[in-house]
Write a protein that holds these residues in place. Structure first.
Motif, PDB file in Angstrom:
ATOM      1  N   UNK A  82      -5.624  -4.728  -5.989  1.00 48.41           N
ATOM      2  CA  UNK A  82      -5.656  -3.637  -6.941  1.00 48.41           C
ATOM      3  C   UNK A  82      -6.891  -2.781  -6.744  1.00 48.41           C
ATOM      4  N   UNK A  83      -8.029  -3.446  -6.536  1.00 46.03           N
ATOM      5  CA  UNK A  83      -9.278  -2.726  -6.288  1.00 46.03           C
ATOM      6  C   UNK A  83      -9.192  -1.951  -4.972  1.00 46.03           C
ATOM      7  N   UNK A  84      -8.663  -2.578  -3.922  1.00 49.07           N
ATOM      8  CA  UNK A  84      -8.491  -1.931  -2.628  1.00 49.07           C
ATOM      9  C   UNK A  84      -7.598  -0.706  -2.752  1.00 49.07           C
TER      10      UNK A  84
ATOM     11  N   UNK B 126       0.822  -1.207   0.000  1.00 49.50           N
ATOM     12  CA  UNK B 126       0.000   0.000   0.000  1.00 49.50           C
ATOM     13  C   UNK B 126       0.860   1.262   0.000  1.00 49.50           C
ATOM     14  N   UNK B 127       1.933   1.254   0.778  1.00 46.44           N
ATOM     15  CA  UNK B 127       2.825   2.423   0.845  1.00 46.44           C
ATOM     16  C   UNK B 127       3.530   2.669  -0.480  1.00 46.44           C
TER      17      UNK B 127
ATOM     18  N   UNK C 112      -3.923   4.278   6.502  1.00 53.00           N
ATOM     19  CA  UNK C 112      -5.053   4.522   7.410  1.00 53.00           C
ATOM     20  C   UNK C 112      -6.373   4.091   6.775  1.00 53.00           C
ATOM     21  N   UNK C 113      -6.500   4.299   5.492  1.00 45.64           N
ATOM     22  CA  UNK C 113      -7.749   4.017   4.782  1.00 45.64           C
ATOM     23  C   UNK C 113      -7.920   2.527   4.459  1.00 45.64           C
ATOM     24  N   UNK C 114      -6.840   1.848   4.102  1.00 51.99           N
ATOM     25  CA  UNK C 114      -6.969   0.516   3.512  1.00 51.99           C
ATOM     26  C   UNK C 114      -6.303  -0.630   4.257  1.00 51.99           C
TER      27      UNK C 114
ATOM     28  N   UNK D 112       0.602   9.850  -4.069  1.00 51.68           N
ATOM     29  CA  UNK D 112      -0.299  10.167  -2.959  1.00 51.68           C
ATOM     30  C   UNK D 112       0.410   9.896  -1.625  1.00 51.68           C
ATOM     31  N   UNK D 113      -0.289  10.134  -0.540  1.00 54.46           N
ATOM     32  CA  UNK D 113       0.285  10.025   0.797  1.00 54.46           C
ATOM     33  C   UNK D 113       0.195   8.589   1.324  1.00 54.46           C
ATOM     34  N   UNK D 114       1.353   7.951   1.569  1.00 55.27           N
ATOM     35  CA  UNK D 114       1.334   6.574   2.081  1.00 55.27           C
ATOM     36  C   UNK D 114       0.608   6.444   3.423  1.00 55.27           C
ATOM     37  N   UNK D 115       0.738   7.431   4.272  1.00 54.58           N
ATOM     38  CA  UNK D 115       0.085   7.368   5.584  1.00 54.58           C
ATOM     39  C   UNK D 115      -1.433   7.333   5.423  1.00 54.58           C
TER      40      UNK D 115
END
Length: 171
Positions: A166-168, A104-105, A120-122, A113-116
């Motif tokens: 990928x969808x996530x 994700x990171x 947090x989201x996923x 985009x922001x890894x943090x």
């Protein structure tokens, strides 16, 4: 085809696993975009597929190959079933948690985009989904599949999983 693959695997195991993983990560993204998101080929995000191929070939394939070798060498208990349980536990507490965070990171970084925020989201929903599927897959994998074919088994099962990842990642 299997003989050809096994010959490549015997000659260059890390490269073969990396290339196989890259192809199957890309295929998982194509499935996500075309079968799940129904984007159509005109709207297919080739860059997104490229990021998945890059991650699969350069990160996951080599890391999983080395990780499974480590588990095979270092986790051996007196009982075969206890060994499998310990390998699954290590895989799900160490490798799966770290790999998902890194996936994700690194996707966030490659997307600009922001890894943090991405974590947090996923992260938690992805990890719960992982734990619903992968412990059983890995138990069978560690029990029945020879070491040199474990990454391939994970890659085949990962067609659906990478579609989900990928969808996530894109949602």
């Amino acid at each position: 085809m299997l003989k050809w693959y096994q010959a490549r695997l015997a000659k260059r195991p890390l490269l073969t696993q990396a290339v196989t993983t890259a192809v199957l990560f890309g295929a998982g993204d194509v499935l996500a975009q075309q079968a799940v998101e129904k984007k159509g080929f005109r709207n297919h995000d080739v860059t997104r597929t490229g990021r998945m191929v890059l991650y699969g070939g350069c990160v996951f394939g080599p890391a999983a190959t080395k990780w499974y070798g480590f588990l095979q060498k270092r986790i051996n208990l007196s009982s075969h079933n206890a060994t499998i349980a310990a390998r699954v536990a290590a895989d799900q507490t160490v490798f799966a948690t770290c790999n998902l965070a890194f996936f994700l990171s690194s996707m966030a970084v490659m997307e600009g985009s922001d890894p943090k925020e991405k974590l947090e989201k996923s992260y938690w929903s992805g990890l719960k989904a992982n734990w619903a599927i992968w412990p059983a897959v890995q138990a069978v994998n560690f029990k029945l599949v020879p070491l040199e074919h474990r990454v391939l088994v994970v890659n085949v099962v990962s067609l659906g999983w990478n579609c989900f990842l990928s969808y996530l990642n894109s949602s």
